[in-house]
Motif scaffolding. Structure first.
Motif, PDB file in Angstrom:
ATOM      1  N   GLU A  92      64.178 -21.720  52.719  1.00  0.00           N
ATOM      2  CA  GLU A  92      64.514 -23.085  52.593  1.00  0.00           C
ATOM      3  C   GLU A  92      63.151 -23.560  53.754  1.00  0.00           C
ATOM      4  N   TRP A  93      62.673 -23.367  54.731  1.00  0.00           N
ATOM      5  CA  TRP A  93      61.503 -23.547  54.872  1.00  0.00           C
ATOM      6  C   TRP A  93      60.698 -24.401  55.001  1.00  0.00           C
ATOM      7  N   VAL A  94      60.094 -23.274  53.459  1.00  0.00           N
ATOM      8  CA  VAL A  94      58.728 -23.617  52.532  1.00  0.00           C
ATOM      9  C   VAL A  94      59.134 -25.030  51.618  1.00  0.00           C
ATOM     10  N   GLU A  95      60.729 -24.835  51.419  1.00  0.00           N
ATOM     11  CA  GLU A  95      61.686 -25.601  50.692  1.00  0.00           C
ATOM     12  C   GLU A  95      61.128 -27.145  50.990  1.00  0.00           C
ATOM     13  N   SER A  96      61.771 -27.198  51.937  1.00  0.00           N
ATOM     14  CA  SER A  96      62.045 -28.127  52.892  1.00  0.00           C
ATOM     15  C   SER A  96      60.214 -28.962  53.465  1.00  0.00           C
ATOM     16  N   LEU A  97      59.728 -27.868  53.808  1.00  0.00           N
ATOM     17  CA  LEU A  97      58.374 -28.412  54.211  1.00  0.00           C
ATOM     18  C   LEU A  97      57.221 -29.490  52.802  1.00  0.00           C
ATOM     19  N   VAL A  98      57.765 -28.243  51.713  1.00  0.00           N
ATOM     20  CA  VAL A  98      56.731 -29.046  50.344  1.00  0.00           C
ATOM     21  C   VAL A  98      57.514 -30.132  50.132  1.00  0.00           C
ATOM     22  N   ALA A  99      58.182 -29.978  50.320  1.00  0.00           N
ATOM     23  CA  ALA A  99      59.582 -31.114  49.428  1.00  0.00           C
ATOM     24  C   ALA A  99      59.383 -32.712  50.985  1.00  0.00           C
ATOM     25  N   ILE A 100      58.713 -33.153  51.890  1.00  0.00           N
ATOM     26  CA  ILE A 100      57.999 -33.455  52.551  1.00  0.00           C
ATOM     27  C   ILE A 100      56.701 -34.278  52.465  1.00  0.00           C
ATOM     28  N   ALA A 101      56.257 -32.791  52.419  1.00  0.00           N
ATOM     29  CA  ALA A 101      54.724 -33.057  51.788  1.00  0.00           C
ATOM     30  C   ALA A 101      54.130 -34.375  50.800  1.00  0.00           C
ATOM     31  N   GLU A 102      55.287 -33.414  49.419  1.00  0.00           N
ATOM     32  CA  GLU A 102      54.598 -33.482  48.122  1.00  0.00           C
ATOM     33  C   GLU A 102      55.592 -35.213  48.038  1.00  0.00           C
ATOM     34  N   ASN A 103      56.458 -36.302  49.121  1.00  0.00           N
ATOM     35  CA  ASN A 103      56.999 -37.808  48.544  1.00  0.00           C
ATOM     36  C   ASN A 103      56.829 -37.980  50.345  1.00  0.00           C
ATOM     37  N   GLN A 104      55.415 -39.156  49.488  1.00  0.00           N
ATOM     38  CA  GLN A 104      54.568 -39.957  50.845  1.00  0.00           C
ATOM     39  C   GLN A 104      55.722 -41.117  51.552  1.00  0.00           C
ATOM     40  N   GLU A 105      56.992 -41.618  50.725  1.00  0.00           N
ATOM     41  CA  GLU A 105      58.007 -42.237  51.268  1.00  0.00           C
ATOM     42  C   GLU A 105      59.006 -42.003  52.300  1.00  0.00           C
ATOM     43  N   ARG A 106      58.502 -39.999  52.256  1.00  0.00           N
ATOM     44  CA  ARG A 106      59.754 -39.597  52.836  1.00  0.00           C
ATOM     45  C   ARG A 106      58.955 -38.912  53.887  1.00  0.00           C
ATOM     46  N   TYR A 107      57.939 -39.384  53.743  1.00  0.00           N
ATOM     47  CA  TYR A 107      56.919 -37.695  55.481  1.00  0.00           C
ATOM     48  C   TYR A 107      56.558 -39.477  56.086  1.00  0.00           C
ATOM     49  N   ARG A 137      50.204 -39.238  54.594  1.00  0.00           N
ATOM     50  CA  ARG A 137      50.457 -38.284  53.925  1.00  0.00           C
ATOM     51  C   ARG A 137      49.079 -38.054  54.075  1.00  0.00           C
ATOM     52  N   THR A 138      48.196 -37.051  53.725  1.00  0.00           N
ATOM     53  CA  THR A 138      47.059 -37.047  53.262  1.00  0.00           C
ATOM     54  C   THR A 138      46.695 -35.454  53.171  1.00  0.00           C
ATOM     55  N   LYS A 139      45.620 -34.806  52.188  1.00  0.00           N
ATOM     56  CA  LYS A 139      45.904 -34.477  51.133  1.00  0.00           C
ATOM     57  C   LYS A 139      45.291 -33.403  52.087  1.00  0.00           C
ATOM     58  N   SER A 140      45.530 -32.511  54.044  1.00  0.00           N
ATOM     59  CA  SER A 140      45.414 -31.917  54.508  1.00  0.00           C
ATOM     60  C   SER A 140      46.941 -31.158  54.280  1.00  0.00           C
ATOM     61  N   PHE A 141      47.261 -29.731  55.120  1.00  0.00           N
ATOM     62  CA  PHE A 141      48.538 -29.500  55.413  1.00  0.00           C
ATOM     63  C   PHE A 141      47.921 -28.382  56.687  1.00  0.00           C
ATOM     64  N   ARG A 142      48.497 -29.614  57.628  1.00  0.00           N
ATOM     65  CA  ARG A 142      48.308 -28.994  58.944  1.00  0.00           C
ATOM     66  C   ARG A 142      49.663 -28.795  59.723  1.00  0.00           C
ATOM     67  N   ILE A 143      49.818 -27.590  59.996  1.00  0.00           N
ATOM     68  CA  ILE A 143      51.386 -27.792  60.918  1.00  0.00           C
ATOM     69  C   ILE A 143      50.609 -26.886  62.319  1.00  0.00           C
ATOM     70  N   ILE A 144      51.745 -27.126  62.953  1.00  0.00           N
ATOM     71  CA  ILE A 144      51.670 -27.259  64.622  1.00  0.00           C
ATOM     72  C   ILE A 144      52.277 -26.749  65.306  1.00  0.00           C
ATOM     73  N   SER A 145      52.245 -25.770  66.357  1.00  0.00           N
ATOM     74  CA  SER A 145      53.737 -25.568  66.448  1.00  0.00           C
ATOM     75  C   SER A 145      53.513 -25.242  67.973  1.00  0.00           C
ATOM     76  N   LYS A 188      51.271 -21.841  48.093  1.00  0.00           N
ATOM     77  CA  LYS A 188      51.053 -23.066  47.208  1.00  0.00           C
ATOM     78  C   LYS A 188      49.728 -24.540  47.355  1.00  0.00           C
ATOM     79  N   TYR A 189      49.415 -24.465  48.964  1.00  0.00           N
ATOM     80  CA  TYR A 189      48.381 -24.687  49.621  1.00  0.00           C
ATOM     81  C   TYR A 189      47.395 -23.547  50.593  1.00  0.00           C
ATOM     82  N   PRO A 190      46.717 -23.055  49.362  1.00  0.00           N
ATOM     83  CA  PRO A 190      45.643 -22.259  50.281  1.00  0.00           C
ATOM     84  C   PRO A 190      44.778 -22.910  50.839  1.00  0.00           C
TER      85      PRO A 190
END
Length: 362
Positions: free
Chosen positions: A319-334, A186-194, A217-219
């Protein structure tokens, strides 16, 4: 040619416009992994200007590039070529094909990727509603074999269309996207692709709403939507243009494989809120890059992602925001989700699917 050799024609005539979505991807990749042997002689029908790269099969070149022109003339090639069997990996045959079916005693085999025509009528364009769907319904009872790409689609075809003995031949990961995958940190970036054809069924409008909340939350977050420009393309652009703020959202249509490869490499998450999928090839493509996957818990998406990603039941943005943020803020989970993605992607192979396809046609 051996006396009892089966002559098979494989339809790849619809790729003249160069627009590739999941259905076309399946057809192209399977064609490039087929081969002739002492029991079968496979000929691939392609549009004018196509470069037949597979040296293990034969090619017949139609005189047109246009998709509809090839569609309408192909039945006459089938009849004159006296093929024993035809495989249609993407679209149903033109009605004229009945000549070869009835008089030429030719078997028609079809890969039906999903039942979107019947289950998601509001998300398909008029061309599908008034031409392809009726054409498909005419042929359904006449196909020798029906093949699909997931267990979900197999059950849907059997239950919704009343057909039995449907075979499964899954998708794979293109060689363009295969690499010596490494677990992502996990890096400092929050880049989502679909990734997927830009049409209502892919639910990109919801994805934009989701991203607007992430951005609070992540400008510096980014969203990149990559896909062939479908019939909902202009609606999506209108929604983006109507926003008062100018979010960091890019819509990239009709990318080459090499361009899409770069987008996957630079992403941190793969998010897939689609309403219905027969398989969902971009899921396993993204997984091959070690991207954590957050996706809808529906249709074949559930089957493909399985325990290797995060599946969400509802379409509540929070719910989707909560899930993504939880992953982003937990290095081991990521890292764990990244590893799971790589493991899952390795379970899908175009070569194995092509071998299975040959066995089915024999």
């Amino acid at each position: 040619m051996a006396l009892n050799m089966k002559r098979i024609l494989y339809d790849l005539t619809f790729i003249g416009d160069g627009r590739v979505s999941g259905v076309e991807r399946f057809a192209i990749e399977i064609s490039e992994n087929l081969f002739n042997d002492n029991e079968t002689e496979i000929t691939v029908a392609v549009p004018k200007g196509f470069d037949g790269r597979n040296k293990l099969v034969n090619y017949v070149y139609l005189p047109f590039e246009n998709k509809m022109a090839c569609h309408l003339i192909l039945p006459f090639y089938i009849f004159w070529g006296r093929y024993d069997s035809v495989l249609l990996p993407a679209f149903p045959p033109a009605i004229f094909s009945y000549i070869a079916y009835f008089f030429g005693k030719c078997e028609f085999n079809r890969v039906v990727h999903d039942v979107v025509y019947w289950q998601q009528k509001s998300t398909i364009p008029n061309k599908a509603k008034f031409y392809l769907k009726p054409l498909e319904e005419f042929w359904l009872s006449r196909y020798k074999k029906i093949i699909t790409v997931s267990e979900y689609s197999k059950l849907a075809i059997e239950n919704v269309l009343g057909l039995k003995n449907v075979a499964v031949c899954p998708n794979g990961v293109s060689s363009v996207f295969l690499r010596d995958s490494k677990i992502k940190n996990r890096t400092k970036s929050f880049r989502i692709i679909s990734v997927g054809t830009i049409e209502p069924r892919k639910n990109y409008s919801f994805l934009i709403d989701l991203f607007l909340e992430i951005e609070k939350k992540y400008p510096s977050a980014e969203l990149v939507i990559c896909g062939r420009a479908g019939w909902g393309y202009s609606d999506l652009l209108e929604k983006l243009n109507s926003l008062k703020s100018k979010p960091r959202i890019k819509v990239l249509s009709n990318l080459s494989d090499e361009e899409l490869d770069l987008q996957y490499q630079n992403a941190d998450f793969f998010v897939y809120p689609s309403l219905e999928e027969g398989f969902g090839i971009p899921i396993v493509e993204a997984m091959s890059y070690g991207l954590p996957v957050v996706a809808s818990n529906n249709s074949a998406i559930t089957e493909v992602v399985a325990k290797y990603g995060v599946l969400l039941d509802s379409y509540h943005v929070s719910e989707w925001v909560e899930s993504l943020v939880a992953i982003a803020e937990n290095q081991e989970r990521y890292k764990n989700l990244s590893q799971l993605s790589i493991e899952r992607s390795k379970q899908f192979s175009w070569k194995e699917s092509a071998l299975k396809m040959i066995r089915l046609l024999k």
